[in-house]
Design an enzyme around this catalytic site. Structure first.
Site, PDB file in Angstrom:
ATOM      1  N   ASP A  53       0.965  -1.250   0.173  1.00 25.54           N
ATOM      2  CA  ASP A  53      -0.147   0.019   0.059  1.00 25.54           C
ATOM      3  C   ASP A  53       1.058   1.105   0.065  1.00 25.54           C
ATOM      4  O   ASP A  53       1.709   1.561   1.052  1.00 25.54           O
ATOM      5  CB  ASP A  53      -1.036   0.075   1.055  1.00 25.54           C
ATOM      6  CG  ASP A  53      -1.687   1.396   1.434  1.00 25.54           C
ATOM      7  OD1 ASP A  53      -1.519   2.247   0.467  1.00 25.54           O
ATOM      8  OD2 ASP A  53      -2.759   1.112   2.165  1.00 25.54           O
ATOM      9  N   SER A 108       1.424  10.747 -14.585  1.00 25.70           N
ATOM     10  CA  SER A 108       0.645  11.665 -14.214  1.00 25.70           C
ATOM     11  C   SER A 108      -0.733  11.698 -15.125  1.00 25.70           C
ATOM     12  O   SER A 108      -1.143  10.590 -14.976  1.00 25.70           O
ATOM     13  CB  SER A 108       1.289  13.127 -14.642  1.00 25.70           C
ATOM     14  OG  SER A 108       0.428  14.214 -14.289  1.00 25.70           O
ATOM     15  N   TYR A 163      -8.663  15.100  -7.556  1.00 25.95           N
ATOM     16  CA  TYR A 163      -7.469  14.450  -8.438  1.00 25.95           C
ATOM     17  C   TYR A 163      -6.443  15.252  -9.121  1.00 25.95           C
ATOM     18  O   TYR A 163      -5.388  14.830  -9.068  1.00 25.95           O
ATOM     19  CB  TYR A 163      -8.429  13.650  -9.469  1.00 25.95           C
ATOM     20  CG  TYR A 163      -7.695  12.871 -10.627  1.00 25.95           C
ATOM     21  CD1 TYR A 163      -6.976  11.784 -10.234  1.00 25.95           C
ATOM     22  CD2 TYR A 163      -7.313  13.371 -11.812  1.00 25.95           C
ATOM     23  CE1 TYR A 163      -6.077  10.845 -11.197  1.00 25.95           C
ATOM     24  CE2 TYR A 163      -6.486  12.784 -12.649  1.00 25.95           C
ATOM     25  CZ  TYR A 163      -5.873  11.467 -12.505  1.00 25.95           C
ATOM     26  OH  TYR A 163      -5.087  10.750 -13.326  1.00 25.95           O
ATOM     27  N   LYS A 190      -2.537  15.513  -8.952  1.00 27.33           N
ATOM     28  CA  LYS A 190      -1.426  15.279 -10.270  1.00 27.33           C
ATOM     29  C   LYS A 190      -0.704  16.720 -10.484  1.00 27.33           C
ATOM     30  O   LYS A 190       0.095  16.564 -11.110  1.00 27.33           O
ATOM     31  CB  LYS A 190      -2.440  14.873 -11.414  1.00 27.33           C
ATOM     32  CG  LYS A 190      -2.964  13.524 -11.085  1.00 27.33           C
ATOM     33  CD  LYS A 190      -1.889  12.453 -11.129  1.00 27.33           C
ATOM     34  CE  LYS A 190      -2.444  10.781 -11.302  1.00 27.33           C
ATOM     35  NZ  LYS A 190      -1.498   9.858 -10.988  1.00 27.33           N
TER      36      LYS A 190
END
Length: 259
Positions: free
Chosen positions: A57, A135, A149, A153
């Protein structure tokens, strides 16, 4: 062709799995991480000792360092480190909860950072290596309902642009991969969705009816104060476009192979 050793996160499905298979098929060795390594049983059966499945993880910094060390000790070196693990968090900015934004940044940004930090001493020591940060087109532009999100990125983009300058003298390269829409699991079962607020229902409906409209009248989204910021931005984006044009044949060939 020299055999290379890859360390790839998020190999249970999508890009990570496809890149692992591509590397193994060309005769390379792969340390393949996944939260559930049972998803890699078929690859282990097919490729044997060339693949090292590692349960990981990426949000666990200690586990990241241990996994990278395990891979290096097992194969003797690392050549390509691919930070692929991540997922899409959907929701309007106002809808995103504290736990959702923290989880998004922990996985998409900090997970990549921890793996990068763990790998760099080995890459620096051997004077070579390539860090590949996965990315997205969402790392250079942004759309509604995916603000968390995009935050992850865009942060990864800035981190990696600084990193590339810092490690070039050690013989280490950094590349950001910015895919557009592919049939991966990004918006599938691994995606997460914030609880929707009724107030944004008209916005969702309007967006569905006018996908092509990106800008609305009003103050500019970005306002450069002075010539220096504009000059830096212009030079940066001109460099990006030049690299895109130069490498487009390679990218196009890769896209055809993926399809």
């Amino acid at each position: 062709m020299a055999v290379k050793t890859w360390f790839i996160t998020g190999t249970s499905r999508g890009f990570g799995r496809e890149w692992a298979i591509a590397a193994l098929d060309r005769g390379d060795r792969v340390a393949a991480t996944a939260r559930d390594i049972a998803s890699l049983d078929d690859l282990a059966a097919k490729y044997g000792d060339a693949i090292l499945p590692i349960r990981l993880d990426v949000t666990d910094r200690g586990a990241d360092f241990a996994a990278v060390k395990l891979a290096h000790d097992y194969f003797g070196r690392l050549d390509v480190v691919v930070n692929n693990a991540g997922y899409g968090q959907f929701g309007m900015v106002e809808e995103i909860s504290e736990s959702e934004i923290r989880a998004q940044l922990e996985t998409n940004l900090l997970g990549a950072l921890w793996v990068t930090q763990a790998a760099l001493p080995y890459l620096r020591g051997q004077g070579s290596g390539h860090i590949v940060q996965v990315s997205s087109i969402g790392g250079i532009s942004a759309f509604m309902n995916t603000g968390a999100y995009h935050a992850s990125k865009w942060a990864l983009e800035g981190l990696s642009q600084s990193l590339a300058q810092e490690v070039a003298g050690f013989g280490v390269k950094v590349t950001l991969i910015e895919p557009s829409g592919y049939s991966t699991d990004w918006a599938g079962p691994s995606a997460r969705h914030a609880a929707e607020l009724p107030a944004y229902e008209p916005v969702r409906e309007q967006a569905a009816q006018a996908r092509a409209r990106r800008f609305t009248p009003g103050p500019p989204l970005r306002l450069f104060l002075g010539e220096a910021p504009l000059g830096i931005a212009t030079a940066d984006y001109e460099s990006r476009l030049a690299a895109w044009r130069a490498w487009q044949p390679v990218a196009a060939a890769a896209q055809c192979n993926a399809n």
